[in-house]
Write a protein that holds these residues in place. Sequence first.
Motif, PDB file in Angstrom:
ATOM      1  N   PRO A 247     -17.350  43.843  63.854  1.00  0.00           N
ATOM      2  CA  PRO A 247     -16.241  43.222  63.117  1.00  0.00           C
ATOM      3  C   PRO A 247     -16.727  42.606  61.811  1.00  0.00           C
ATOM      4  N   ARG A 248     -15.814  42.490  60.843  1.00  0.00           N
ATOM      5  CA  ARG A 248     -16.158  41.878  59.555  1.00  0.00           C
ATOM      6  C   ARG A 248     -15.355  40.576  59.395  1.00  0.00           C
ATOM      7  N   PRO A 249     -15.994  39.541  58.859  1.00  0.00           N
ATOM      8  CA  PRO A 249     -15.260  38.288  58.653  1.00  0.00           C
ATOM      9  C   PRO A 249     -14.409  38.293  57.379  1.00  0.00           C
ATOM     10  N   TYR A 250     -13.272  37.656  57.448  1.00  0.00           N
ATOM     11  CA  TYR A 250     -12.429  37.432  56.257  1.00  0.00           C
ATOM     12  C   TYR A 250     -11.966  35.980  56.277  1.00  0.00           C
ATOM     13  N   SER A 251     -12.006  35.349  55.103  1.00  0.00           N
ATOM     14  CA  SER A 251     -11.632  33.938  55.021  1.00  0.00           C
ATOM     15  C   SER A 251     -10.125  33.786  55.115  1.00  0.00           C
ATOM     16  N   ILE A 252      -9.709  32.765  55.790  1.00  0.00           N
ATOM     17  CA  ILE A 252      -8.286  32.458  55.830  1.00  0.00           C
ATOM     18  C   ILE A 252      -7.921  31.878  54.462  1.00  0.00           C
ATOM     19  N   ILE A 266      -7.335  37.863  52.238  1.00  0.00           N
ATOM     20  CA  ILE A 266      -7.361  38.582  50.957  1.00  0.00           C
ATOM     21  C   ILE A 266      -8.603  39.460  50.954  1.00  0.00           C
ATOM     22  N   TYR A 267      -8.447  40.744  50.613  1.00  0.00           N
ATOM     23  CA  TYR A 267      -9.650  41.592  50.531  1.00  0.00           C
ATOM     24  C   TYR A 267      -9.720  42.308  49.196  1.00  0.00           C
ATOM     25  N   SER A 268     -10.959  42.539  48.765  1.00  0.00           N
ATOM     26  CA  SER A 268     -11.160  43.354  47.564  1.00  0.00           C
ATOM     27  C   SER A 268     -11.713  44.688  48.035  1.00  0.00           C
ATOM     28  N   ILE A 269     -11.405  45.745  47.297  1.00  0.00           N
ATOM     29  CA  ILE A 269     -11.865  47.072  47.728  1.00  0.00           C
ATOM     30  C   ILE A 269     -12.493  47.826  46.563  1.00  0.00           C
ATOM     31  N   LEU A 270     -13.617  48.452  46.863  1.00  0.00           N
ATOM     32  CA  LEU A 270     -14.304  49.236  45.829  1.00  0.00           C
ATOM     33  C   LEU A 270     -13.497  50.486  45.535  1.00  0.00           C
ATOM     34  N   ASP A 271     -13.508  50.884  44.273  1.00  0.00           N
ATOM     35  CA  ASP A 271     -12.781  52.080  43.865  1.00  0.00           C
ATOM     36  C   ASP A 271     -13.501  53.331  44.361  1.00  0.00           C
ATOM     37  N   PRO A 274     -15.401  53.167  49.013  1.00  0.00           N
ATOM     38  CA  PRO A 274     -14.954  51.925  49.659  1.00  0.00           C
ATOM     39  C   PRO A 274     -15.580  51.792  51.044  1.00  0.00           C
ATOM     40  N   GLY A 275     -15.704  50.558  51.508  1.00  0.00           N
ATOM     41  CA  GLY A 275     -16.325  50.317  52.812  1.00  0.00           C
ATOM     42  C   GLY A 275     -15.410  50.706  53.962  1.00  0.00           C
ATOM     43  N   VAL A 276     -15.936  50.595  55.178  1.00  0.00           N
ATOM     44  CA  VAL A 276     -15.211  51.042  56.376  1.00  0.00           C
ATOM     45  C   VAL A 276     -13.959  50.188  56.621  1.00  0.00           C
ATOM     46  N   GLY A 323     -15.053  35.563  41.793  1.00  0.00           N
ATOM     47  CA  GLY A 323     -14.263  36.738  42.198  1.00  0.00           C
ATOM     48  C   GLY A 323     -13.314  36.436  43.342  1.00  0.00           C
ATOM     49  N   THR A 324     -13.260  37.386  44.307  1.00  0.00           N
ATOM     50  CA  THR A 324     -12.340  37.259  45.449  1.00  0.00           C
ATOM     51  C   THR A 324     -12.688  36.053  46.307  1.00  0.00           C
ATOM     52  N   ALA A 325     -13.905  35.552  46.139  1.00  0.00           N
ATOM     53  CA  ALA A 325     -14.359  34.420  46.948  1.00  0.00           C
ATOM     54  C   ALA A 325     -13.600  33.122  46.624  1.00  0.00           C
ATOM     55  N   LEU A 326     -12.619  33.228  45.752  1.00  0.00           N
ATOM     56  CA  LEU A 326     -11.705  32.095  45.522  1.00  0.00           C
ATOM     57  C   LEU A 326     -10.774  31.939  46.743  1.00  0.00           C
ATOM     58  N   ALA A 327     -10.682  33.009  47.557  1.00  0.00           N
ATOM     59  CA  ALA A 327      -9.699  33.040  48.661  1.00  0.00           C
ATOM     60  C   ALA A 327      -9.679  31.777  49.531  1.00  0.00           C
ATOM     61  N   PRO A 328     -10.809  31.314  50.078  1.00  0.00           N
ATOM     62  CA  PRO A 328     -10.706  30.140  50.969  1.00  0.00           C
ATOM     63  C   PRO A 328     -10.203  28.904  50.237  1.00  0.00           C
ATOM     64  N   GLU A 462     -22.068  26.136  51.683  1.00  0.00           N
ATOM     65  CA  GLU A 462     -21.924  27.483  51.108  1.00  0.00           C
ATOM     66  C   GLU A 462     -21.259  28.443  52.077  1.00  0.00           C
ATOM     67  N   ASP A 463     -20.523  29.396  51.533  1.00  0.00           N
ATOM     68  CA  ASP A 463     -20.052  30.543  52.295  1.00  0.00           C
ATOM     69  C   ASP A 463     -20.562  31.756  51.525  1.00  0.00           C
ATOM     70  N   ILE A 464     -21.421  32.516  52.139  1.00  0.00           N
ATOM     71  CA  ILE A 464     -21.953  33.687  51.436  1.00  0.00           C
ATOM     72  C   ILE A 464     -21.381  34.940  52.083  1.00  0.00           C
ATOM     73  N   TRP A 465     -20.674  35.724  51.277  1.00  0.00           N
ATOM     74  CA  TRP A 465     -20.044  36.947  51.806  1.00  0.00           C
ATOM     75  C   TRP A 465     -20.996  38.102  51.629  1.00  0.00           C
ATOM     76  N   LEU A 466     -21.726  38.432  52.663  1.00  0.00           N
ATOM     77  CA  LEU A 466     -22.643  39.570  52.517  1.00  0.00           C
ATOM     78  C   LEU A 466     -22.008  40.832  53.042  1.00  0.00           C
TER      79      LEU A 466
HETATM   80  C1  FAD Z   1     -18.126  34.429  56.033  1.00  0.00           C
HETATM   81  C2  FAD Z   1     -17.596  35.650  55.299  1.00  0.00           C
HETATM   82  C3  FAD Z   1     -16.305  35.633  54.799  1.00  0.00           C
HETATM   83  C4  FAD Z   1     -15.814  36.738  54.105  1.00  0.00           C
HETATM   84  N1  FAD Z   1     -14.564  36.700  53.595  1.00  0.00           N
HETATM   85  C5  FAD Z   1     -14.085  37.743  52.883  1.00  0.00           C
HETATM   86  C6  FAD Z   1     -12.779  37.702  52.298  1.00  0.00           C
HETATM   87  O1  FAD Z   1     -12.028  36.739  52.456  1.00  0.00           O
HETATM   88  N2  FAD Z   1     -12.390  38.771  51.541  1.00  0.00           N
HETATM   89  C7  FAD Z   1     -13.199  39.863  51.352  1.00  0.00           C
HETATM   90  O2  FAD Z   1     -12.806  40.804  50.640  1.00  0.00           O
HETATM   91  N3  FAD Z   1     -14.428  39.944  51.917  1.00  0.00           N
HETATM   92  C8  FAD Z   1     -14.879  38.914  52.679  1.00  0.00           C
HETATM   93  N4  FAD Z   1     -16.110  38.994  53.260  1.00  0.00           N
HETATM   94  C9  FAD Z   1     -16.832  40.279  53.193  1.00  0.00           C
HETATM   95  C10 FAD Z   1     -16.259  41.194  54.304  1.00  0.00           C
HETATM   96  O3  FAD Z   1     -16.620  40.666  55.577  1.00  0.00           O
HETATM   97  C11 FAD Z   1     -16.781  42.643  54.230  1.00  0.00           C
HETATM   98  O4  FAD Z   1     -18.189  42.627  54.160  1.00  0.00           O
HETATM   99  C12 FAD Z   1     -16.219  43.421  53.030  1.00  0.00           C
HETATM  100  O5  FAD Z   1     -14.808  43.422  53.052  1.00  0.00           O
HETATM  101  C13 FAD Z   1     -16.700  44.888  53.062  1.00  0.00           C
HETATM  102  O6  FAD Z   1     -16.431  45.383  54.344  1.00  0.00           O
HETATM  103  P1  FAD Z   1     -16.345  46.963  54.620  1.00  0.00           P
HETATM  104  O7  FAD Z   1     -16.445  47.177  56.101  1.00  0.00           O
HETATM  105  O8  FAD Z   1     -15.178  47.549  53.927  1.00  0.00           O
HETATM  106  O9  FAD Z   1     -17.638  47.486  53.916  1.00  0.00           O
HETATM  107  P2  FAD Z   1     -18.901  48.228  54.582  1.00  0.00           P
HETATM  108  O10 FAD Z   1     -18.504  49.509  55.186  1.00  0.00           O
HETATM  109  O11 FAD Z   1     -19.614  47.244  55.441  1.00  0.00           O
HETATM  110  O12 FAD Z   1     -19.627  48.491  53.203  1.00  0.00           O
HETATM  111  C14 FAD Z   1     -20.911  48.865  53.062  1.00  0.00           C
HETATM  112  C15 FAD Z   1     -21.426  48.229  51.768  1.00  0.00           C
HETATM  113  O13 FAD Z   1     -20.579  48.567  50.642  1.00  0.00           O
HETATM  114  C16 FAD Z   1     -20.442  47.464  49.779  1.00  0.00           C
HETATM  115  N5  FAD Z   1     -19.036  47.039  49.696  1.00  0.00           N
HETATM  116  C17 FAD Z   1     -17.989  47.501  50.414  1.00  0.00           C
HETATM  117  N6  FAD Z   1     -16.852  46.924  50.018  1.00  0.00           N
HETATM  118  C18 FAD Z   1     -17.173  46.059  49.038  1.00  0.00           C
HETATM  119  C19 FAD Z   1     -16.426  45.166  48.220  1.00  0.00           C
HETATM  120  N7  FAD Z   1     -15.107  45.040  48.322  1.00  0.00           N
HETATM  121  N8  FAD Z   1     -17.100  44.437  47.295  1.00  0.00           N
HETATM  122  C20 FAD Z   1     -18.434  44.547  47.153  1.00  0.00           C
HETATM  123  N9  FAD Z   1     -19.203  45.382  47.890  1.00  0.00           N
HETATM  124  C21 FAD Z   1     -18.583  46.132  48.821  1.00  0.00           C
HETATM  125  C22 FAD Z   1     -21.315  46.380  50.337  1.00  0.00           C
HETATM  126  O14 FAD Z   1     -22.586  46.530  49.746  1.00  0.00           O
HETATM  127  C23 FAD Z   1     -21.401  46.713  51.801  1.00  0.00           C
HETATM  128  O15 FAD Z   1     -22.549  46.171  52.387  1.00  0.00           O
HETATM  129  C24 FAD Z   1     -16.611  37.894  53.951  1.00  0.00           C
HETATM  130  C25 FAD Z   1     -17.909  37.906  54.486  1.00  0.00           C
HETATM  131  C26 FAD Z   1     -18.394  36.805  55.146  1.00  0.00           C
HETATM  132  C27 FAD Z   1     -19.798  36.850  55.705  1.00  0.00           C
END
Ligand code: FAD
Length: 466
Positions: A247-252, A266-271, A274-276, A323-328, A462-466
């Motif tokens: 699972p991936r965390p998202y801030s309320i 709120i989520y941001s998405i790469l053009d 994009p991630g999973v 960036g999107t980290a303004l969400a919380p 700190e909240d670091i979104w990795l």
């Molecule tokens: C505590 C915490 C809170 C978070 N809160 C939020 C939130 O409120 N909103 C939010 O959008 N994300 C947030 N994130 C990040 C979120 O959890 C995901 O990591 C992010 O959305 C990408 O997930 P994915 O499964 O689509 O990408 P993955 O499939 O895991 O992507 C693989 C890699 O692609 C890159 N990538 C993918 N999507 C992005 C993106 N949008 N921006 C930059 N690099 C990217 C990254 O390098 C990533 O490691 C948070 C993370 C943490 C640890």
Amino acid sequence: MGDTDQLDNPIVLDIAAYTLTEYVAAKTLESNLEVVFTDAKQSKPCAQPDYDEKLKFPFVRDNYKPTAVHIIDAQELVSADAATETKRVVELTLDLTPLAELNYDPGDTLAVLPCNNSNVVAKLLQRLNLTEQADITCYVRLVPNCTKKTAKVPVYVPTSATPREIFTFYLNLHGVPQKQFLSALANCTSDVKERAFLNSLSAKQGVAHYQSLILERGLCLMQLLDICGSCMPTLALLVEHLPRLLPRPYSIANSPLEYTKQLRIIYSILDKKPGVTTSMLDVKLSLVKEQQVANLFVYPRTQNSFRFTAAELPGNQILIAVGTALAPFLGFLAHKELSESKSTGQTWLYVGAKTPQAVLKQQQLSHWEATSVLQRLRVCYSRTSTGDEPKYVQDLLEKDAAELVDLLQQPSTVMYICADGAKISKSIEETVRGCLQRVLQLDERAALEKIKELRSLGKYREDIWL
Ligand SMILES: Cc1cc2nc3c(=O)[nH]c(=O)nc-3n(C[C@H](O)[C@H](O)[C@H](O)COP(=O)(O)OP(=O)(O)OC[C@H]3O[C@@H](n4cnc5c(N)ncnc54)[C@H](O)[C@@H]3O)c2cc1C
């Protein structure tokens, strides 16, 4: 946007250029698992499972488990802009009714369970000649006479599921392939050149190629299968080697005072690429736009000190976001605005964005500034600033150094930093350290100690979104 985005174009690679003439391949491990098919075809193919109570989920809050919630609304907050590399940003409103009695504070996070893109899964099933068995129930077990004492079926793969479900919900198809996995893939590759390529990548001597192809270029299973047409791993081998889809965390992004039974993320998405999870969220977004039912599996994560509670409300806050980290912080500010006990504390917000258009909820921020929820709002733009204008939040902090340090020194002040990258957070920390050093006339070591002290006192969070 949508279901095809995660299908990469086939990769063209001259594998000879990455094949060593002399190497010792990583030791091949015996396969410990096998898959047994039953006669049962799933009547409802590939439904998201009802998650087993016994299965552990990272950071799940006590007494909660992944639960389906309905997406009530979806709004695009920021449009993508290739010229400034601005990511598209979307806000989802979720119906919390199934998460009975959830108490949360601004700053808390929700875990979203991802699933792999249906087209990627279909492609993989086809590639492995599993299309006909894709929706037949199977189970994974240890091979008879398994000699490895520690071998076990991964706990996160259910006792009964179809291959399509296993690939969709449980395995990370995009994970970084480990060397043992590359060696195992080589073992199921009939073409001599392809086998040598995979073996070279797995070898100690192949470190440089592993670095450039796997770690830097990001080749994962799907691309390796494209490149090595004769590689035919079994489902059991993939279950054994692929990591869990986590699972991936998202801030309320709202205050609990705004709603009783709803919540926003709120989520941001790469053009490109994009991630999973964000791809999955985008598929849901399409459903909402078409007024179809869209659900997400989520659970509340354990709370930590990155929170804005009754304890912090009367004090001062310095909020720093990129960036999107303004969400919380949207939740923090709404909370301050709506709280019955009116705070007389100072709230300063520093925001870094690529362009003015990329700032989340600008009008709302201006409203909070105008109504003194925010006593100071500083915004900068990394792609459009000109001349002496500040580009990064670090520049804004430098400019305010004296007043900032003064506020931070007050007992009730907490500095909150939220950034979507470890590098940015580190750079912000260096800037704050520099400000402390200059204003308080400390030497470098004393400034380092000061930051440590602020952290231990809970004044630097700190909240670091990795
Ligand atoms: C505590 C915490 C809170 C978070 N809160 C939020 C939130 O409120 N909103 C939010 O959008 N994300 C947030 N994130 C990040 C979120 O959890 C995901 O990591 C992010 O959305 C990408 O997930 P994915 O499964 O689509 O990408 P993955 O499939 O895991 O992507 C693989 C890699 O692609 C890159 N990538 C993918 N999507 C992005 C993106 N949008 N921006 C930059 N690099 C990217 C990254 O390098 C990533 O490691 C948070 C993370 C943490 C640890």
